[in-house]
Write an enzyme that holds these catalytic residues in place. Structure first.
Site: not given
Ligand code: 5GP
Ligand code: MG
Length: 173
Positions: A40, A97, A100, A128, A149, A156, A162
């Site tokens: 990512g 990336d 979360d 996040k 999301f 991706d 991507r």
């Protein structure tokens, strides 16, 4: 079924501008190795590292996976590519990336510390904060985002999206 939001959440120009600032902060912090988490963060790492443009800075990659073809983290993190990694005594900037739940970053840092680097700091393109489940924070953050999301700019959904130059929200239809 999912579709892209009608407009990007973060545009290419916004990313480029933010990366200028991040790159100068990172340059000042003086790392030996950028350790990038595939897949990512491949575009983020490429763009950011070119803005840092330090001849001494090493780039290395590892892979972490916790997602199947779903939009929810499973909490178990598989790390690969550690065998050839030489980080002992080095100042590491770990780049991922998205931060979360924090499961991935926490597992990565705990695993990497066993290889005895001089230090580890962390950098993520997106944070996040509201999703955090474990105690984990990033030292450098590109953008704070809501609990949505996102795809594009290296990120991706089921291995697709991507190559989009912007960051988009994926919406259920
Ligand atoms: P965590 O372990 O912190 O829950 O999840 C981190 C990883 O989940 C990220 O490295 C990323 O691969 C994936 N992830 C979390 N949120 C998103 C998202 O909104 N979009 C995409 N494409 N991946 C995400
Ligand atoms: Mg990831």
């Amino acid at each position: 079924m999912y579709k892209l939001s009608s407009a990007p959440l973060v545009t290419s120009q916004q990313i480029d501008k933010r990366l200028d600032t991040l790159a100068s902060e990172i340059k000042a912090a003086d790392f030996d190795v950028i350790l990038s988490v595939l897949t990512g963060s491949y575009i983020f790492t490429a763009d950011l590292s070119r803005k840092i443009a330090d001849t001494e800075l090493e780039i290395a990659f590892i892979k972490a996976s916790s997602y199947g073809d779903s939009t929810e983290s499973k909490g178990t993190v598989k790390i690969s590519g550690l065998e050839k990694l030489d980080i002992k005594g080095k100042r590491i900037l770990l780049i991922d990336d998205i931060l979360d739940t924090g499961n991935t970053m926490k597992a990565l840092v705990e695993t990497l510390l066993k290889l005895e680097p001089a230090s580890i700091k962390t950098c993520v393109l997106l944070n996040k904060e509201s999703r955090r489940v474990v105690d984990c924070h990033a030292d450098f953050v590109g953008f704070e985002i809501e609990d949505k999301f996102v795809v594009g700019y290296g990120l991706d959904y089921a291995s697709k999206y991507r190559t989009l130059p912007e960051i988009w929200t994926l919406e259920e239809v």
